[in-house]
Motif scaffolding. Structure first.
Motif, PDB file in Angstrom:
ATOM      1  N   ALA A  27       0.841  -1.212   0.000  1.00  0.00           N
ATOM      2  CA  ALA A  27       0.000   0.000   0.000  1.00  0.00           C
ATOM      3  C   ALA A  27       0.866   1.248   0.000  1.00  0.00           C
ATOM      4  CB  ALA A  27      -0.927  -0.012   1.207  1.00  0.00           C
ATOM      5  N   LEU A  28       1.938   1.226   0.846  1.00  0.00           N
ATOM      6  CA  LEU A  28       2.844   2.379   0.895  1.00  0.00           C
ATOM      7  C   LEU A  28       3.535   2.585  -0.453  1.00  0.00           C
ATOM      8  CD1 LEU A  28       4.507   1.921   4.414  1.00  0.00           C
ATOM      9  CD2 LEU A  28       3.000   3.788   3.697  1.00  0.00           C
ATOM     10  N   ALA A  29       3.935   1.477  -1.048  1.00  0.00           N
ATOM     11  CA  ALA A  29       4.599   1.560  -2.353  1.00  0.00           C
ATOM     12  C   ALA A  29       3.647   2.130  -3.403  1.00  0.00           C
ATOM     13  CB  ALA A  29       5.099   0.190  -2.777  1.00  0.00           C
ATOM     14  N   ALA A  30       2.392   1.684  -3.338  1.00  0.00           N
ATOM     15  CA  ALA A  30       1.398   2.189  -4.290  1.00  0.00           C
ATOM     16  C   ALA A  30       1.148   3.672  -4.073  1.00  0.00           C
ATOM     17  CB  ALA A  30       0.094   1.398  -4.145  1.00  0.00           C
ATOM     18  N   ALA A  31       1.061   4.064  -2.780  1.00  0.00           N
ATOM     19  CA  ALA A  31       0.837   5.482  -2.471  1.00  0.00           C
ATOM     20  C   ALA A  31       2.018   6.320  -2.931  1.00  0.00           C
ATOM     21  CB  ALA A  31       0.604   5.664  -0.977  1.00  0.00           C
ATOM     22  N   LEU A  32       3.233   5.806  -2.658  1.00  0.00           N
ATOM     23  CA  LEU A  32       4.431   6.524  -3.059  1.00  0.00           C
ATOM     24  C   LEU A  32       4.509   6.654  -4.573  1.00  0.00           C
ATOM     25  CD1 LEU A  32       7.039   7.841  -2.053  1.00  0.00           C
ATOM     26  CD2 LEU A  32       8.164   5.611  -2.218  1.00  0.00           C
ATOM     27  N   THR A  33       4.156   5.564  -5.242  1.00  0.00           N
ATOM     28  CA  THR A  33       4.139   5.588  -6.716  1.00  0.00           C
ATOM     29  C   THR A  33       3.152   6.634  -7.219  1.00  0.00           C
ATOM     30  OG1 THR A  33       4.711   3.240  -6.790  1.00  0.00           O
ATOM     31  CG2 THR A  33       3.775   4.218  -8.800  1.00  0.00           C
ATOM     32  N   SER A  34       1.971   6.684  -6.575  1.00  0.00           N
ATOM     33  CA  SER A  34       0.946   7.672  -6.976  1.00  0.00           C
ATOM     34  C   SER A  34       1.437   9.097  -6.768  1.00  0.00           C
ATOM     35  CB  SER A  34      -0.339   7.451  -6.177  1.00  0.00           C
ATOM     36  OG  SER A  34      -0.876   6.171  -6.431  1.00  0.00           O
ATOM     37  N   VAL A  35       2.083   9.328  -5.590  1.00  0.00           N
ATOM     38  CA  VAL A  35       2.596  10.659  -5.292  1.00  0.00           C
ATOM     39  C   VAL A  35       3.675  11.056  -6.290  1.00  0.00           C
ATOM     40  CG1 VAL A  35       3.916  12.018  -3.616  1.00  0.00           C
ATOM     41  CG2 VAL A  35       2.018  10.590  -2.844  1.00  0.00           C
ATOM     42  N   LEU A  36       4.610  10.108  -6.535  1.00  0.00           N
ATOM     43  CA  LEU A  36       5.686  10.394  -7.487  1.00  0.00           C
ATOM     44  C   LEU A  36       5.132  10.649  -8.877  1.00  0.00           C
ATOM     45  CD1 LEU A  36       8.413   7.826  -6.338  1.00  0.00           C
ATOM     46  CD2 LEU A  36       8.511  10.316  -6.151  1.00  0.00           C
ATOM     47  N   SER A  37       4.123   9.852  -9.248  1.00  0.00           N
ATOM     48  CA  SER A  37       3.500  10.044 -10.563  1.00  0.00           C
ATOM     49  C   SER A  37       2.844  11.408 -10.662  1.00  0.00           C
ATOM     50  CB  SER A  37       2.458   8.940 -10.818  1.00  0.00           C
ATOM     51  OG  SER A  37       3.057   7.676 -10.802  1.00  0.00           O
ATOM     52  N   ALA A  38       2.165  11.792  -9.559  1.00  0.00           N
ATOM     53  CA  ALA A  38       1.500  13.103  -9.544  1.00  0.00           C
ATOM     54  C   ALA A  38       2.525  14.222  -9.636  1.00  0.00           C
ATOM     55  CB  ALA A  38       0.668  13.251  -8.278  1.00  0.00           C
ATOM     56  N   LEU A  39       3.634  14.072  -8.877  1.00  0.00           N
ATOM     57  CA  LEU A  39       4.679  15.090  -8.909  1.00  0.00           C
ATOM     58  C   LEU A  39       5.323  15.181 -10.289  1.00  0.00           C
ATOM     59  CD1 LEU A  39       6.420  14.498  -5.443  1.00  0.00           C
ATOM     60  CD2 LEU A  39       4.976  16.435  -6.101  1.00  0.00           C
ATOM     61  N   LEU A  40       5.561  14.016 -10.889  1.00  0.00           N
ATOM     62  CA  LEU A  40       6.136  14.001 -12.239  1.00  0.00           C
ATOM     63  C   LEU A  40       5.182  14.638 -13.244  1.00  0.00           C
ATOM     64  CD1 LEU A  40       7.786  10.449 -12.324  1.00  0.00           C
ATOM     65  CD2 LEU A  40       8.962  12.649 -12.477  1.00  0.00           C
ATOM     66  N   LEU A  41       3.877  14.329 -13.056  1.00  0.00           N
ATOM     67  CA  LEU A  41       2.865  14.903 -13.946  1.00  0.00           C
ATOM     68  C   LEU A  41       2.820  16.426 -13.794  1.00  0.00           C
ATOM     69  CD1 LEU A  41       0.632  14.374 -16.002  1.00  0.00           C
ATOM     70  CD2 LEU A  41      -0.973  14.131 -14.094  1.00  0.00           C
ATOM     71  N   LEU A  42       2.873  16.887 -12.520  1.00  0.00           N
ATOM     72  CA  LEU A  42       2.878  18.328 -12.273  1.00  0.00           C
ATOM     73  C   LEU A  42       4.114  18.988 -12.886  1.00  0.00           C
ATOM     74  CD1 LEU A  42       1.650  18.577  -8.556  1.00  0.00           C
ATOM     75  CD2 LEU A  42       0.494  19.504 -10.567  1.00  0.00           C
ATOM     76  N   ALA A  43       5.270  18.327 -12.678  1.00  0.00           N
ATOM     77  CA  ALA A  43       6.510  18.862 -13.231  1.00  0.00           C
ATOM     78  C   ALA A  43       6.441  18.908 -14.757  1.00  0.00           C
ATOM     79  CB  ALA A  43       7.700  18.023 -12.777  1.00  0.00           C
ATOM     80  N   LEU A  44       5.860  17.854 -15.331  1.00  0.00           N
ATOM     81  CA  LEU A  44       5.734  17.789 -16.785  1.00  0.00           C
ATOM     82  C   LEU A  44       4.807  18.878 -17.310  1.00  0.00           C
ATOM     83  CD1 LEU A  44       6.347  16.356 -19.459  1.00  0.00           C
ATOM     84  CD2 LEU A  44       4.419  14.802 -18.985  1.00  0.00           C
ATOM     85  N   THR A  45       3.651  19.042 -16.630  1.00  0.00           N
ATOM     86  CA  THR A  45       2.698  20.070 -17.085  1.00  0.00           C
ATOM     87  C   THR A  45       3.303  21.463 -16.940  1.00  0.00           C
ATOM     88  OG1 THR A  45       1.661  20.100 -14.878  1.00  0.00           O
ATOM     89  CG2 THR A  45       0.635  18.708 -16.558  1.00  0.00           C
ATOM     90  N   ARG A  46       4.096  21.657 -15.881  1.00  0.00           N
ATOM     91  CA  ARG A  46       4.741  22.967 -15.705  1.00  0.00           C
ATOM     92  C   ARG A  46       5.751  23.220 -16.812  1.00  0.00           C
ATOM     93  NH1 ARG A  46       6.207  26.204 -10.350  1.00  0.00           N
ATOM     94  NH2 ARG A  46       7.701  27.690 -11.214  1.00  0.00           N
ATOM     95  N   GLN A  47       6.507  22.161 -17.171  1.00  0.00           N
ATOM     96  CA  GLN A  47       7.476  22.305 -18.249  1.00  0.00           C
ATOM     97  C   GLN A  47       6.788  22.569 -19.586  1.00  0.00           C
ATOM     98  OE1 GLN A  47      10.856  22.446 -18.238  1.00  0.00           O
ATOM     99  NE2 GLN A  47      10.665  22.525 -16.006  1.00  0.00           N
TER     100      GLN A  47
END
Length: 558
Positions: A27-47
């Motif tokens: 569950a923690l790994a899934a949550a971490l993956t989701s957070v990282l994915s969201a952060l990457l998505l945010l970083a990508l959209t900002r770029q």
């Protein structure tokens, strides 16, 4: 057998615990993956957002875009700007230089500081740039206002308004203006508690706009109501251009519609009333007659928008400057003493042998006044008649001894003029002005692409201009005859803008500030009601955080 069964149960429980631990880790790994994915998505959209604006650079120009950040998709850096105030621009100017890019209120913006850069923008009106207020401001104020007009339309409107702010017109406004100032100061001095100067200044300037510019005599209840509605309009003038329920833009539009409905009734009454030549002609009357002289017929919609714009022009920025004036007088008693000495030398000081009415006309000797006061005291059974110092509406009567001023008299107050100029340099009410690039041009080695918004910075330029010695100090003498630092560079001092877009009402604003300065310094004593001076918020206009609370009283009470 029992031992084996116990071992089996223990193994089973241990395995279950391992499974539970594995589930938690999963569950923690899934949550971490989701957070990282969201952060990457945010970083990508900002770029991608940054790339989207990089692609809008003019390909025919070899110059780069200014440095800076476009913030987050859609909102850009709007929230940083609103919450950080002047620190937003200071931090980015220190990081990127005098010309940097950002994204505010739904538009890409290039922020510009420095006299030479500002000179190019202000003198380039109609050729390099044209005026462009934020979209929310344009929508709320309306398309027929001076601030939203460009080209020939702007020139025609300024010709009409030239009569409104001519010297003759300003001279005729001054007695009524001074009456309003005296009346409001009487309220300040009669209040037993502290006055919030910023709120009081907004009340003052709104009443000047209503009575002097629009020539209206309204009941107090209606003035208070219209002032509240106008405040709602001003609070939402700079908002995200999103017309949705509860949005700032929707609130601003609603306030505008209420004001327009009230203005229409007032305008219809004014136009139906025949006015003789010897009657008082307010700014609105002068505008109507000027339009006729220029062969222009104004529609009701134009008249409503112009009426609101006249209030807008006289209200918030002048209230901001009035508050800053009182703040600096509080901070610098030596400045007050020097100004009072000038007022006394010019015949505006208090004369102990006489009492003067609100107009400054001698009405009785001091001894006679004392005898009359004692007689009134005895006739009232030993009780002072407090109502004698109130008008027919129950408001305090002015105890000012200052006579009616004229433009010539105000022009003779050289040091008071220096004080007002320094207030506008030190704390200019607005941080800058908006333009749109009509063609790609160069500033400080960067390209300013066609279609981008340009905001020239008044405040930053005043703070960084090399012509001002020790710009961090409040020093009215810098504008004195022995200094005149502002003459060294015309565009180092631009509290009212410049060029063909300079503030059409700047003389009126200065008259209001000088009149207020004279009346406050001659009439009042004051003390700060809080332990410390307030911090100043600079967005959208300069004002004290949580107000400026001051105790006022009369210097020479009757």
């Amino acid at each position: 057998m029992e031992v084996k069964r116990g071992c089996w149960v223990a193994d089973w429980l241990g395995g279950d615990a391992l499974l539970a631990q594995f589930g938690v880790l999963s569950a923690l790994a899934a949550a971490l993956t989701s957070v990282l994915s969201a952060l990457l998505l945010l970083a990508l959209t900002r770029q991608l957002w940054s790339l989207r604006w990089s692609l809008t650079r003019d390909k025919e120009s070899s110059l780069p875009l200014p440095k800076g950040s476009m913030g987050w998709p859609l909102v850009g850096e709007t929230f940083h700007w609103l919450f950080q105030g002047s620190n937003f621009h200071i931090s980015r100017r220190e990081r990127h230089g005098n010309v940097f890019k950002t994204h505010l209120l739904g538009k890409p913006v290039i922020r510009v500081t420095g006299a030479e850069n500002i000179r190019k923008i202000l003198l380039g009106e109609h050729s390099l740039v044209c005026t462009q207020w934020p979209q929310s401001t344009r929508i709320i104020l309306g398309p027929n206002t001076l601030v939203n007009s460009i080209g020939d339309l702007h020139k025609r409107k300024r010709k009409i308004l030239a009569k409104v702010f001519s010297r003759g017109a300003l001279e005729s406004y001054l007695p009524r203006l001074q009456d309003v100032v005296k009346s409001e100061i009487a309220k300040w001095c009669s209040e037993p508690g502290a006055i919030d100067v910023y709120s009081a200044a907004k009340s003052l300037t709104f009443r000047i706009a209503v009575r002097v510019l629009l020539g209206l005599q309204l009941e107090e209840e209606r003035i208070v109501y219209l002032a509240q509605i106008f405040e709602q309009l001003m609070n939402n003038l700079f908002s995200l251009p999103i017309d949705a329920p509860l949005s700032g833009l929707r609130k601003g539009i609603k306030a505008r519609e209420i004001l327009h409905a009230n203005m229409q009734k007032i305008i219809e009454e004014k136009m139906a009333r025949q006015q003789s030549d010897d009657e008082y002609h307010d700014a609105f009357d002068n505008m109507l007659s000027s339009a006729k002289e220029h062969g222009q017929e104004l529609s009701m919609q134009e008249l409503k928008e112009t009426a609101v714009e006249l209030i807008f022009a006289a209200h918030s920025t002048t209230a901001s400057a009035s508050t800053s004036l009182v703040l600096q007088l509080l901070r610098h008693p030596a400045v007050v003493e020097k100004a009072r000495a000038e007022l006394e030398a010019e015949g505006l000081g208090y004369e102990p042998q006489t009492n003067r009415g609100p107009s400054g006309v001698t009405v009785q000797k001091e001894e006679e006044g004392a005898a009359d006061t004692e007689t009134a005291y005895l006739l009232n059974g030993g009780c002072h008649n407090h109502h004698s110092h109130r008008d027919e509406n129950g408001f305090p009567r002015s105890q000012s001894h200052v006579p009616y001023l004229s433009l010539d008299k105000l022009s003779q107050l050289r040091y008071v003029d220096c004080v007002v100029k320094e207030v506008l340099r030190f704390l200019p009410p607005v941080s800058g002005g908006y333009r749109t690039a009509l063609q790609t041009f160069e500033l400080d080695g960067y390209q300013i692409p066609k279609g981008w918004s340009v905001m020239y910075s008044i405040r930053d330029t005043h703070e960084t201009a090399a012509v001002f010695q020790s710009p961090e100090l409040f020093d009215p003498d810098r504008f004195g005859p022995d200094h005149e630092e502002s003459r060294s560079s015309r565009f180092s001092y631009v509290p009212f803008g410049g060029g063909v877009r300079s503030c059409v009402g700047k003389e009126l604003a200065q008259i209001i500030l000088k009149t207020l300065a004279v009346e406050v310094m001659e009439t009042c004593r004051w003390t700060l009601a809080t332990e410390n001076f307030p911090k100043m918020q600079t967005v959208p206009i300069v004002h004290p955080v949580n107000g400026l609370h001051v105790h006022f009283s009369y210097r020479y009470p009757l």
